[in-house]
Design a protein around this motif. Sequence first.
Motif, mmCIF file in Angstrom:
data_model
loop_
_atom_site.group_PDB
_atom_site.id
_atom_site.type_symbol
_atom_site.label_atom_id
_atom_site.label_comp_id
_atom_site.label_asym_id
_atom_site.label_seq_id
_atom_site.Cartn_x
_atom_site.Cartn_y
_atom_site.Cartn_z
ATOM 1 N N TYR A 126 17.958 53.784 42.432
ATOM 2 C CA TYR A 126 18.607 54.550 41.365
ATOM 3 C C TYR A 126 17.683 54.550 40.151
ATOM 4 O O TYR A 126 16.888 53.628 39.942
ATOM 5 N N TYR A 127 17.800 55.602 39.354
ATOM 6 C CA TYR A 127 16.905 55.712 38.204
ATOM 7 C C TYR A 127 17.575 56.451 37.059
ATOM 8 O O TYR A 127 18.594 57.132 37.231
ATOM 9 N N GLY A 128 16.976 56.290 35.857
ATOM 10 C CA GLY A 128 17.538 56.856 34.637
ATOM 11 C C GLY A 128 16.974 58.218 34.305
ATOM 12 O O GLY A 128 16.431 58.930 35.160
ATOM 13 N N ASN A 129 17.058 58.581 33.019
ATOM 14 C CA ASN A 129 16.806 59.964 32.604
ATOM 15 C C ASN A 129 15.344 60.310 32.360
ATOM 16 O O ASN A 129 14.988 61.480 32.342
ATOM 17 N N SER A 130 14.491 59.331 32.115
ATOM 18 C CA SER A 130 13.123 59.656 31.719
ATOM 19 C C SER A 130 12.256 59.988 32.924
ATOM 20 O O SER A 130 12.550 59.599 34.058
#
Length: 569
Positions: free
Chosen positions: A370-374
Motif C-alpha cells: 500500500y502507498y500514499g499520495n506522493s
Amino acid sequence: MKILRDRHRLSVGLLVFLLWQTSYGQTSGDANERRYKAAVRQVQSGQYDQAKKELQSMMDRSNRLAPYAHYYYAVAAFRQRNYNQARTTLKQLIDRFPDWRKMEDAYYLYASASMEAGQYEDALTYLSRISDASLRSAVDKLERHFFGQLSDLRQLKQLQREFPENRNLALALVSLIQRTSSDKADLELSDRLTNRFGAPGTASSGQTTAVTASRTERNRNKGYYNVAVLFPFRIDDFDANRRARNNQYAIDLYNGIQMAKAKLQAEGVTVNVFAYDLDNDVEKAREIVSNPGFAQTDLIFGPLYAEPNKLVTSFASENNMVLVNPLATSSDLIQEQPLAFLAQPSLERQADKTLAFVRSLGVSRKAAIYYGNSRKDSTLAAVYEAKLKEAGFQVIDRKKLSGTSEAMATGMRISDLNKPDHVFISTSSDEDGPRFLAALSRLRITAPVVITASAFDMYKSSSGTFNRRELYLLYPDFVDFTREEVDQFQENYLSRRNIIPSVFTFQGYDMMLFFGRQLAKNGPQVQRRSTLRAEGDDYLLSGFDYRNSNENETVPIVKFTDGRFIKVN
C-alpha cells in the motif's frame, strides 16, 4: 486533443502489431480473431459505432481478447468525446482484468478521459500508478496541457494540496498566481513552490553542455582540500527574525558541514569550505563553474536542483572532482559518472534491502503493498512490487490508499481466506502511519509490517503505536539518540548555534566527515573501493557503503524494542 489523439493512435498501432504477431495461439482463420481485428481497423478508420458493436459482444465473454476489446471500445468512446462512457469501460477493464499486461495504457487513457471530463483528482490518481518510463513524456504533456488551461486559483491550490509531489501541477499554480494574484499568502506559496520545483518554463530533462576549465596543481600536494557547497541559501531573502524558512534544510546541511570541518581539522585534515548561493538557475551554475578559482575544487556538495546539477556534474566529471548529491534518491544522477555519489540510498536500493530483510524473517510468499499520495510513495511501491515478483513472491494486493483508517480498511482487498504474509507500506505523510496500522487491525491482519519511517510524526506518536504488532520501519535517516556521540554532538551544536540540530544537520556532518576522510586517504580519485565504507562510532546516522556502487547501500531498518528504536538489519 492532438496530444491525446497522437498517443492513442500510437497505442492502437502497437497493439495491432502485437496481436498479428502472436495471435494468442489461435489460427488466422479463427472467426473471433478476424472479427476483433476488423473492429480494431474500424476504430483506426473512425467507424466508431460499428466498431463498438463488434467489441461489445467480445467484452461480455471470458476470453483472452476481452481486455483488448474493453480497451478499444474505450478508445472509440474517447474519440467520440463520450468521456464518461470511456471511463466506465476502462473501470470495468481495470476491475475485471487487474493483471492485463497493458494496464498502464489503460491508466493513461482513463486519466485522459478524466481530464477531458474535468475529473482532475481521478486523473492524477491513475497517472500516479504509471511507472512505465516510455509513458513519462506522454504523461508530462497531458498534465501540462490541462493544468495550463485551469483558471480557478482555488481549485488549482486544492489540487496541489492533494498532490504535493506533482511538478507540473505546482508549476501551473505558480504561473497562475504570478498572472492573477497579488495576495501575500499566494505569493509566498508561489515562492515555496518555485524554490522546490523551479520556475515555469524550466526544463525538467535534457542535457546541458558543461563549461570546462584548465586544471592546476592538485591541492593535495599543498596540504589542504577545497570543498564547494552549492545550496539554495537565498541570502538576498535572509531575515534573521524568521525562525521558519523554506530553505532551512540547506542552512542546516551547511552548518553540519562546518561542524565536520572542525573535527577533520582536529584529525589533521584541512578543508576550505566555499559556499555558493545556487538556486534552480542554470546560468548561475554556469557562471560559478566558469570562475577560474572553482577549478581548484576537490569536492562538491550539490547542487540540489536537477538542471544545475546536470551541468555541474558534467563539469566535475571532466575535471576529476568528487560530487555528492546530499538528498536525491534517483540513481540516474550517478549513471556513467564515476566520481558522483548519492549520500542517500536510491529507492531501488531501499527496495532491495527491504526484500533481503523480509526474507530473513522467514515469511511465506504472499505480500500486500500500500502507498500514499506522493510520486515517491508510488514509485517505491512499484519498485518493491517488481522486486517481489522477480523473487517469486505473490502480490495479492497493491493499492494507493488515503483518508481515515475505515476508508483504508475498506479499500484493502484482503479476505480471511487470502491474507498476506507480510505488508509493505510506502507513504510520505506523517499522519498515514497510525491510520494504516489501524486499518490492518480492523481486518485482523497480524503479519509483519515494513513501513517507511516518514509515515509517522516521531514527536507525536506514542510508544504504543510501535509495539502493538510486529512492525519494522524503513528508516534511511535513522539517528539513535541514545548514543553518547549523538548526545554530545547535540550539546556542542546547541552551545554554538543556540538551536537543536535537525536531521539535515546530522546528514551534512556525516557527509563532510566521510568524504573529507576519503580525500585524505585516496585524494580526489576513487582508487580503492574497499575503503569506501564507514560505520564508525563517530558518525551520527548509520554510515556509508560505496564498495559496490556510487550510491549509499546502507539502508537501516529499525524496530521499537525496550522503549527505543534499534537497527535489526
